[in-house]
Design a protein around this motif. Structure first.
Motif, PDB file in Angstrom:
ATOM      1  N   SER A 143       0.611  -1.097  -0.043  1.00  0.00           N
ATOM      2  CA  SER A 143       0.148   0.302   0.029  1.00  0.00           C
ATOM      3  C   SER A 143       0.665   1.260   0.095  1.00  0.00           C
ATOM      4  O   SER A 143       0.953   2.307  -0.731  1.00  0.00           O
ATOM      5  N   PHE A 144       1.619   1.288   1.054  1.00  0.00           N
ATOM      6  CA  PHE A 144       2.393   2.061   1.230  1.00  0.00           C
ATOM      7  C   PHE A 144       3.016   2.593  -0.055  1.00  0.00           C
ATOM      8  O   PHE A 144       3.539   3.699  -0.861  1.00  0.00           O
ATOM      9  N   ILE A 145       4.468   1.706  -1.117  1.00  0.00           N
ATOM     10  CA  ILE A 145       5.042   1.681  -1.121  1.00  0.00           C
ATOM     11  C   ILE A 145       4.407   2.152  -3.340  1.00  0.00           C
ATOM     12  O   ILE A 145       4.668   3.101  -3.940  1.00  0.00           O
ATOM     13  N   ALA A 146       2.959   1.903  -3.459  1.00  0.00           N
ATOM     14  CA  ALA A 146       2.090   1.683  -4.018  1.00  0.00           C
ATOM     15  C   ALA A 146       2.237   3.811  -4.578  1.00  0.00           C
ATOM     16  O   ALA A 146       1.883   4.621  -5.240  1.00  0.00           O
ATOM     17  N   ILE A 147       1.583   3.998  -3.264  1.00  0.00           N
ATOM     18  CA  ILE A 147       1.079   5.908  -2.695  1.00  0.00           C
ATOM     19  C   ILE A 147       2.941   6.542  -3.540  1.00  0.00           C
ATOM     20  O   ILE A 147       2.565   7.194  -4.079  1.00  0.00           O
ATOM     21  N   CYS A 148       3.907   5.491  -3.107  1.00  0.00           N
ATOM     22  CA  CYS A 148       5.328   6.755  -3.169  1.00  0.00           C
ATOM     23  C   CYS A 148       5.550   6.536  -4.593  1.00  0.00           C
ATOM     24  O   CYS A 148       6.252   7.563  -5.157  1.00  0.00           O
TER      25      CYS A 148
ATOM     26  N   VAL B 199      16.369   3.054  -0.089  1.00  0.00           N
ATOM     27  CA  VAL B 199      15.949   3.614   0.662  1.00  0.00           C
ATOM     28  C   VAL B 199      14.804   3.204   1.471  1.00  0.00           C
ATOM     29  O   VAL B 199      14.397   1.834   1.917  1.00  0.00           O
ATOM     30  N   SER B 200      14.371   3.718   3.351  1.00  0.00           N
ATOM     31  CA  SER B 200      13.627   3.259   4.473  1.00  0.00           C
ATOM     32  C   SER B 200      12.522   3.307   4.573  1.00  0.00           C
ATOM     33  O   SER B 200      12.262   5.213   3.623  1.00  0.00           O
ATOM     34  N   TYR B 201      11.967   3.193   5.060  1.00  0.00           N
ATOM     35  CA  TYR B 201      10.368   3.454   5.565  1.00  0.00           C
ATOM     36  C   TYR B 201      10.293   5.073   6.209  1.00  0.00           C
ATOM     37  O   TYR B 201       9.462   6.086   5.722  1.00  0.00           O
ATOM     38  N   ASP B 202      11.127   5.075   7.221  1.00  0.00           N
ATOM     39  CA  ASP B 202      11.436   6.917   7.492  1.00  0.00           C
ATOM     40  C   ASP B 202      11.151   7.593   6.969  1.00  0.00           C
ATOM     41  O   ASP B 202      11.053   8.662   6.614  1.00  0.00           O
ATOM     42  N   TYR B 203      12.917   7.761   6.397  1.00  0.00           N
ATOM     43  CA  TYR B 203      12.695   8.822   5.033  1.00  0.00           C
ATOM     44  C   TYR B 203      11.449   8.787   4.239  1.00  0.00           C
ATOM     45  O   TYR B 203      11.316  10.319   3.799  1.00  0.00           O
ATOM     46  N   LEU B 204      11.046   7.749   2.822  1.00  0.00           N
ATOM     47  CA  LEU B 204       9.895   8.024   2.606  1.00  0.00           C
ATOM     48  C   LEU B 204       8.877   8.562   2.926  1.00  0.00           C
ATOM     49  O   LEU B 204       8.124   9.447   2.176  1.00  0.00           O
TER      50      LEU B 204
ATOM     51  N   SER C 260      -2.467   9.860  10.102  1.00  0.00           N
ATOM     52  CA  SER C 260      -2.621   9.314  11.908  1.00  0.00           C
ATOM     53  C   SER C 260      -2.160   7.564  11.165  1.00  0.00           C
ATOM     54  O   SER C 260      -2.216   6.309  11.649  1.00  0.00           O
ATOM     55  N   ILE C 261      -3.041   7.275   9.838  1.00  0.00           N
ATOM     56  CA  ILE C 261      -3.014   6.284   8.983  1.00  0.00           C
ATOM     57  C   ILE C 261      -2.005   5.593   8.480  1.00  0.00           C
ATOM     58  O   ILE C 261      -1.374   4.759   8.003  1.00  0.00           O
ATOM     59  N   MET C 262      -0.774   6.997   8.267  1.00  0.00           N
ATOM     60  CA  MET C 262       0.271   6.102   7.775  1.00  0.00           C
ATOM     61  C   MET C 262       1.254   5.080   8.280  1.00  0.00           C
ATOM     62  O   MET C 262       1.782   4.184   7.786  1.00  0.00           O
ATOM     63  N   PRO C 263       1.569   5.145   9.709  1.00  0.00           N
ATOM     64  CA  PRO C 263       2.028   4.081   9.822  1.00  0.00           C
ATOM     65  C   PRO C 263       1.425   2.532   9.744  1.00  0.00           C
ATOM     66  O   PRO C 263       2.144   1.411   9.379  1.00  0.00           O
ATOM     67  N   ALA C 264      -0.088   2.809   9.481  1.00  0.00           N
ATOM     68  CA  ALA C 264      -0.578   0.868   9.455  1.00  0.00           C
ATOM     69  C   ALA C 264      -0.316   0.501   8.398  1.00  0.00           C
ATOM     70  O   ALA C 264      -0.754  -0.492   7.658  1.00  0.00           O
ATOM     71  N   THR C 265      -0.038   1.611   6.977  1.00  0.00           N
ATOM     72  CA  THR C 265       0.219   1.081   5.417  1.00  0.00           C
ATOM     73  C   THR C 265       1.586   0.246   5.352  1.00  0.00           C
ATOM     74  O   THR C 265       2.215  -0.970   4.523  1.00  0.00           O
ATOM     75  N   ARG C 266       1.989  -0.256   6.705  1.00  0.00           N
ATOM     76  CA  ARG C 266       3.490  -0.968   6.407  1.00  0.00           C
ATOM     77  C   ARG C 266       3.021  -1.939   6.939  1.00  0.00           C
ATOM     78  O   ARG C 266       3.978  -3.159   6.493  1.00  0.00           O
TER      79      ARG C 266
ATOM     80  N   GLY D 104      -9.509   7.094   7.158  1.00  0.00           N
ATOM     81  CA  GLY D 104      -7.892   7.511   7.386  1.00  0.00           C
ATOM     82  C   GLY D 104      -7.367   7.143   6.449  1.00  0.00           C
ATOM     83  O   GLY D 104      -7.110   7.655   5.357  1.00  0.00           O
ATOM     84  N   GLU D 105      -7.497   5.723   5.614  1.00  0.00           N
ATOM     85  CA  GLU D 105      -7.738   5.146   4.961  1.00  0.00           C
ATOM     86  C   GLU D 105      -8.219   6.168   3.520  1.00  0.00           C
ATOM     87  O   GLU D 105      -7.364   6.416   2.031  1.00  0.00           O
TER      88      GLU D 105
END
Length: 420
Positions: free
Chosen positions: A69-74, A93-98, A120-126, A148-149
């Motif tokens: 999910s997070f990778i697709a958004i980025c 690249v790391s999650y923290d950086y992105l 607030s939902i961003m950490p859940a994308t991991r 939030g999603e």
């Protein structure tokens, strides 16, 4: 007489040993989490404008069944040039950086909008996102919790789509449109399984005829309303089972209709997210961005054409959407000499600690591959066994039918009574 000495662990020694084992396990777990949240970058070419020259981009590849999910958004934000990974020469690249890049983009793009729900939902994308698609619209999703999603996609300017749609001309459309979404459908199946005392998910319950409830239904003393739920649940269960790829041909046509040419969207399918692109050519073909790390060193594999619902006719294409022939493997696209040189260069630049981490990462990946292979093998074995049992049932029913027909044919018939 002196007794022979024996070596016994004191309680303190045992406690220290257990503490060391726990610390080692936690260290390995933390290391695995760190490895899973560091992703390799792959260079591709892409035309933001069909009339412009191709530009170079670094997209994020996925490993360890990572946060798609997070990778697709980025990746969508990268291809739109709304975020940029610097320097361009970096390989990981790391999650923290992105997450910092995405948060900064949201803050600058919407300075006067409350983006707390999206942040607030961003950490859940991991670990994944709770998305609930409606079976009646390619862009229709119902929010979960505070929603939030959906806010994250809305405020990031990314269209969220899916192709898990029921055909309006199909017999099941009336029922599916009532349950509407996936979560409600699952709730209905659970409720009917409770009504049938746990028999619904393990046994086929035949719909009742127009003359009254079936024998199976009457066993559970169902009211007319409950019986209707059972009938609906049968249709819903059949729809979900026959569309296990979470894509239908009607959905495929709808996706081609709702997307603009040369546009990017986030496609929800198989409980994952991927980057979906609609070609600017006359055919309006659909493609998904290939982000699997196995193609990291295969420059000719950039997109996968979305042509059918189960991937049987899908093909890989390069940055110019010309069909490619991937070699596969960790160093696909390399010659034997260049692959060896790349491996030596990669390992030679690592410290001893980094080499140990890389070794552990390969070990964990091998274990994950073995686990998935075993999972699919067990699933295929269970499917074959189920098919074998079902074939046995069919043959037994046919044998009983032939036996009854034979008995009826051999049974003496009564003579007709003649009234004089």
């Amino acid at each position: 007489m002196t007794e022979p000495s024996t070596s016994q662990e004191t309680p303190a020694t045992t406690h220290d040993s257990q503490a060391t084992q726990i610390q080692t396990a936690q260290s390995n777990e933390n290391l695995q989490s760190s490895i899973e949240e560091i992703w390799y970058l792959k260079e591709i070419s892409y035309r933001p404008d069909p009339e412009s020259s191709p530009r170079r981009y670094k997209i994020i590849t996925q490993n360890f069944n990572g946060p798609c999910s997070f990778i697709a958004i980025c990746n969508i934000l990268i291809l739109r040039e709304w975020i940029q990974i610097l320097p361009f020469e970096r390989t990981t690249v790391s999650y923290d950086y992105l997450s910092q890049l995405v948060a900064e983009y949201l803050l600058t793009a919407h300075p006067d909008v409350d983006i707390s729900a999206a942040l607030s939902i961003m950490p859940a994308t991991r670990k994944g996102m709770d998305l609930n698609p409606l079976f009646t619209g390619a862009t229709s999703f119902r929010p979960a919790g505070i929603g939030g999603e959906l806010k994250l996609f809305e405020q990031a300017g990314i269209k969220l789509v899916h192709g898990w749609l029921v055909d309006p001309s199909s017999p099941e459309h009336k029922v599916i449109s009532r349950t509407a979404d996936y979560d409600s459908s699952v709730t209905l199946l659970v409720e009917v399984d409770h009504l049938t005392k746990g028999q619904f998910v393990v046994a086929d319950i035949e719909p009742s005829s127009s003359q009254g409830p079936s024998r199976q239904h009457s066993t559970y003393s169902l009211t007319p309303e409950e019986q209707q739920k059972v009938e609906d649940a049968l249709v819903v269960r059949n729809f979900i089972e026959t569309t296990s790829s979470q894509l239908t041909y009607h959905g495929l046509f709808e996706l081609a209709s709702v997307l603009e040419p040369n546009s990017l969207a986030a496609l929800f399918r198989n409980s994952h997210l991927s980057v979906l692109y609609k070609s600017a050519d006359d055919d309006g073909a659909l493609y998904t961005l290939v982000t699997d790390q196995v193609f990291l060193h295969e420059p000719s594999v950039v997109w996968e054409r979305l042509e059918d619902i189960d991937g049987g006719w899908s093909t890989f294409v390069d940055s110019d959407f010309v069909r490619s022939s991937p070699a596969g493997g960790d160093y696909a696209g390399h010659t034997a000499e260049s692959a060896l040189a790349a491996l030596e260069e990669q390992t030679g630049a690592l410290t001893l600690e980094e080499r140990a981490d890389a070794t552990l990462a390969r070990q964990l990946q091998d274990e994950e591959n073995a686990r998935m292979h075993d999972h699919y093998a067990r699933r295929d074995l269970a499917r074959l066994e189920q098919e074998r049992v079902e074939q046995g049932r069919v043959k037994e029913r046919e044998r009983q039918d032939r036996r009854r027909a034979l008995d009826n044919a051999l049974r003496p018939k009564k003579k007709d009574c003649i009234i004089m």
